[in-house]
Design a protein around this motif. Structure first.
Motif, PDB file in Angstrom:
ATOM      1  N   GLU A 294       0.967  -1.322   0.005  1.00  0.00           N
ATOM      2  CA  GLU A 294       0.458   0.159  -0.229  1.00  0.00           C
ATOM      3  C   GLU A 294       0.913   0.946  -0.107  1.00  0.00           C
ATOM      4  O   GLU A 294       2.045   0.527   0.901  1.00  0.00           O
ATOM      5  N   CYS A 296       0.470   4.056   1.669  1.00  0.00           N
ATOM      6  CA  CYS A 296       0.603   4.677   3.112  1.00  0.00           C
ATOM      7  C   CYS A 296       1.714   3.940   3.229  1.00  0.00           C
ATOM      8  O   CYS A 296       2.687   4.013   4.289  1.00  0.00           O
ATOM      9  N   TYR A 342      -3.191   2.573  -4.844  1.00  0.00           N
ATOM     10  CA  TYR A 342      -3.455   1.674  -3.017  1.00  0.00           C
ATOM     11  C   TYR A 342      -2.387   0.960  -3.408  1.00  0.00           C
ATOM     12  O   TYR A 342      -1.184   0.796  -2.858  1.00  0.00           O
ATOM     13  N   CYS A 377      -7.469   7.141   2.372  1.00  0.00           N
ATOM     14  CA  CYS A 377      -5.700   7.396   3.659  1.00  0.00           C
ATOM     15  C   CYS A 377      -5.041   7.671   2.066  1.00  0.00           C
ATOM     16  O   CYS A 377      -4.076   8.823   2.830  1.00  0.00           O
ATOM     17  N   CYS A 378      -4.501   7.093   1.657  1.00  0.00           N
ATOM     18  CA  CYS A 378      -3.234   6.946  -0.128  1.00  0.00           C
ATOM     19  C   CYS A 378      -3.517   8.516   0.077  1.00  0.00           C
ATOM     20  O   CYS A 378      -2.175   8.664  -0.446  1.00  0.00           O
TER      21      CYS A 378
HETATM   22 ZN   LIG Z   1      -3.381   3.942   1.952  1.00  0.00          ZN
END
Ligand SMILES: [Zn+2]
Length: 792
Positions: A294, A296, A342, A377-378
């Protein structure tokens, strides 16, 4: 040559660890000391002009008027991790680029957060104070503290230290069990341990160390090993013992951070690029290079490595940071920084928006490039990758020296020795070139030690000062320490000779990957960008291959590294070297196609099979380019072989299961993936549904390769009452194939319809080539199945 700078003195110019915290071999320079140049500056500018710089336009969580971070008592909307995630990198982007526009835009949010502090010290969205079953969810606050730390380093704003003190005092008034609550918070509290030390080094409030100890003892214990297998939790959680080492002063804590990393990479990181197979969670049996890492995870891993370099002095962490930064990170985004995906995989040959689950764990779009909240989120968290990286190029050392920790073009202005200011310019095209040229600017002669990190792949580093060769005597993974009186205009040239190396991955199908210095190389595959959504300003892209990718490499048995020809393109380094057109280095290799190696039904590249592989296809010349420039890629190659040791590639078998209809976000393979549901409303495992068919008669079918005797089956219905529109069916029955006909089995009893359990049907044994479950869906509702078993 030194393993790490000594910690016997304390740097006289920069804030270092205050006793009783263990002194660190490296100290971060204040934000703004380093001015990045070259390709790194271009990444930051693209980030500023692209998604990160303009996220307020496109992210629903970054709208000031609607954010609970701006108006904590408002409607309580949009108050979780997204805004802090974005602001953390966005603010630093402004400080690093010295952009007034960005810093002012960031300050608006910082001011609102500072102003939101309540008399008890809590700040930010009121709703978060009770959102964990009546208890506070403080995960987003951990990120917001990082925002405040950077804001203070850049501005020295007098509000920040009292603000953080009041908040952490409130936090310290929480009972010990508060730090063990919530899925995300309890795994990520290490972030606040670091923030507590940061504040302690500036205020000397001793209770901050009590707070850090209380957090460490009550949070999920990463010092006992890898305790959670979620990609991002690992990427930021594994380091916690390394951070707590500063307080514990017991080397075992540093060793656990290292062993946590090694445990994860040993099991799931058996491919190049610096990441590991965790396309949400790591899953046993899913370690192929087609698994994803991912975005993140990429940036959090980089941040963890940056922290651990400073705490431990171990240059291996800087090598690991470069590995991710140069290879996986650039490919996680489009070259214009206007969209990201992602999941980034070492082998990834089609980036469409369609479901890839259960091949990758998460369902829905995971591979295509989008600037939107599909990657929630990313989309926000990606912002800190390059700014933090740029802040860590140089580090101060306890003896008043400076260390070139990560190499890139830049200019640093810092205090050395007893406090004299020097400026060092660093001119290089690294990692695309092997020469790093430093030039000293100083008002007068100044004595200090200049440390140079020697990467793990470099066995013949050499240096010249003002044209005179200086013996370095430094092994890979040490520092060359040059102590002398430096004069204005002194020139230091460091050469880090790069070589092609072929790495065999014995633990992952004996495949091979190719490196040149810190760069990993991937097959260059023609890319066709197809817009599938978004707007003209913010398009969403799928990327399809326009050329074959199913190659195995033909290697020189005696010296695999000799199988590659290095082609350096003429001209200077482009601003953005991470594209097909601008990548300055290519490798030529010999390869043969492997006819059976194909994509699966969902477009995922087929899994690797054990090398060597037989192939009668003709030998071709193929081109490899840096992985960071290859949005489509094969990076883990099968090796072509001959003779008895070589294997035939086994073609994929068609799936044994099929259905009358399957929702595109789900998959029929989920029916038989062996993942046991915890309830009918289990959203953590892949599922099959007939969505959006409602009220209809539907079926799923299990086909056997040859006739089989079956007498029982079990179905676990999906039912998302409270969340969606799927229900257990009104009724169901079992059919078997008899020639061309489908006939009902003779069931031993009623077909029960229960949720949260398997529904078992026993019947008079039948000999058949296929079995069906036929369901009558409830009126107006759809339905689905989490797991299906067919028994003898
Ligand atoms: Zn993420």
């Amino acid at each position: 040559m030194v393993e790490a700078p000594a910690t016997t003195a304390a740097n006289p110019s920069y804030i270092s660890n205050r006793a009783p915290l263990a002194p660190s071999p490296f100290v971060k320079l204040p934000i703004g000391s380093i001015v990045p140049k070259g390709w790194l500056r271009r990444q930051l500018e693209l980030e500023a002009d692209g998604m990160t710089g303009r996220l307020e336009e496109i992210s629903p969580w970054c709208r000031f008027a609607e954010s609970a971070w701006a108006s904590p008592d408002g409607k309580g909307k949009a108050g979780w991790e997204e805004l802090p995630y974005w602001l953390k990198g966005f603010g630093d982007l402004g400080y690093v680029l010295k952009s007034d526009k960005i810093t002012q835009q960031a300050r608006k949010w910082v001011d609102a957060s500072l102003a939101s502090q309540q008399p008890d010290g809590y700040f930010g969205p009121s709703a978060n104070k009770t959102s964990l079953e009546g208890h506070p969810d403080l995960w987003p606050h951990m990120v917001m503290l990082n925002v405040m730390q950077s804001f203070f380093e850049a501005t020295q704003d007098p509000r920040v230290l009292p603000f953080m003190t009041r908040y952490l005092k409130w936090l310290n008034s929480q009972p010990p069990e508060a730090f063990g609550r919530g899925y995300w918070p309890k795994l990520r509290w290490g972030d606040t341990v670091e923030s507590a030390y940061w504040l302690y080094n500036r205020t000397a409030d001793p209770w901050l160390l009590d707070l850090a100890r209380k957090i460490h003892q009550n949070m999920a214990r990463w010092d006992s090993g890898v305790i959670n297998w979620h990609n991002v939790n690992i990427a930021q959680g594994f380091r916690e013992p390394g951070v707590y080492f500063m307080q514990a002063r017991d080397p075992k804590f540093l060793r656990v951070a290292t062993s946590n990393y090694e445990t994860v990479m040993e099991r799931y990181g058996q491919f190049p690029g610096g990441g590991f197979a965790g396309d949400e969670n790591c899953r046993p049996g899913f370690g192929d290079p087609r698994q994803g890492f991912e975005t993140c995870g990429i940036v959090e891993f980089m941040h963890s490595f940056e922290m651990l370099v400073k705490v431990s002095g171990d240059p291996m962490w800087a090598d690991r940071c470069e590995e991710l930064a140069f290879n996986s990170f650039p490919a996680a985004l489009t070259a214009d920084w206007k969209a990201l995906h992602y999941l980034t995989c070492a082998n990834q040959v089609q980036l469409d928006e369609k479901n890839k689950s259960p091949g990758v764990e998460n369902s829905g779009a995971m591979f295509s490039y989008s600037p939107y909240e599909v990657y929630r989120c990313c989309q926000h968290n990606v912002s800190h990758g390059w700014p933090y990286y740029a802040e860590e190029l140089w580090l101060a050392t306890p003896d008043g020296g400076l260390c070139a920790s990560l190499y890139a073009a830049n200019e640093v202005t810092a205090k050395v020795g007893d406090g004299a200011t020097v400026t060092l310019s660093e001119d290089t095209s690294y990692p695309f070139g092997e020469t790093v040229a430093f030039k000293v600017k100083t008002a007068g002669p100044v004595k200090f030690r200049l440390y140079l990190r020697i990467p793990r792949w470099c066995s013949a580093a050499s240096a010249e000062i003002n044209g005179q060769s200086v013996p370095l005597g430094a092994r890979p993974l040490t520092y060359a320490a040059l102590e002398r009186v430096w004069n204005n205009e002194d020139r230091l040239t460091l050469r880090l000779p790069m070589q092609v190396s072929a790495r065999r991955w014995e633990k992952n199908q004996n495949a091979v990957s190719v490196n040149y210095g810190p760069l990993t190389f991937s097959l260059k595959i023609g890319e066709r960008y197809t817009r599938y959504g978004g707007t003209d300003a913010w398009p969403e892209w799928a990327v399809y291959a326009t050329a074959p990718w199913n190659y195995g490499l033909v290697l020189d048995d005696n010296d695999p590294a000799k199988s590659f020809e290095i082609i350096r393109k003429p001209g200077g380094l482009a601003d953005q070297p991470f594209t097909h057109e601008t990548a300055p280095i290519e490798l030529r290799a010999k390869a043969r196609k492997i006819a059976g190696w194909q994509q699966d039904a969902q477009g995922l590249v087929g899994k690797l099979q054990p090398s060597p592989i037989k192939s009668d296809e003709p030998i071709e010349s193929v081109t490899l380019i840096p992985m960071g420039a290859a949005r489509l890629r094969i990076t883990m190659f099968p090796v072509i072989g001959t003779g008895e040791a070589a294997h035939d590639w086994t073609a994929l078998k068609p799936s044994p299961v099929s259905a009358s209809h399957c929702f595109e976000g789900d998959s029929v393979d989920a029916l038989v993936d062996g993942l046991e549901p915890k309830s009918s409303n289990d959203h953590d495992i892949p599922r099959f549904t007939w969505w959006a068919h409602r009220g209809t008669v539907e079926w799923v079918q299990y086909s056997f390769e040859k006739p089989r005797r079956v007498s029982s089956t079990q179905v676990y219905w999906f039912d998302d009452t409270g969340a969606g529109q799927c229900r257990a069916p009104k009724s169901w029955k079992v059919l078997y194939r008899d020639g061309e006909e489908w006939k009902p089995v003779e069931a031993a009893g009623e077909y029960k319809v229960q949720t949260d359990a398997y529904n078992r049907a026993d019947f008079k044994p039948v000999q058949t080539t296929a079995l069906r479950v036929e369901a009558q869906l409830q009126p107006d509702f759809s339905g689905g199945i989490l797991e299906w078993k067919v028994m003898e």
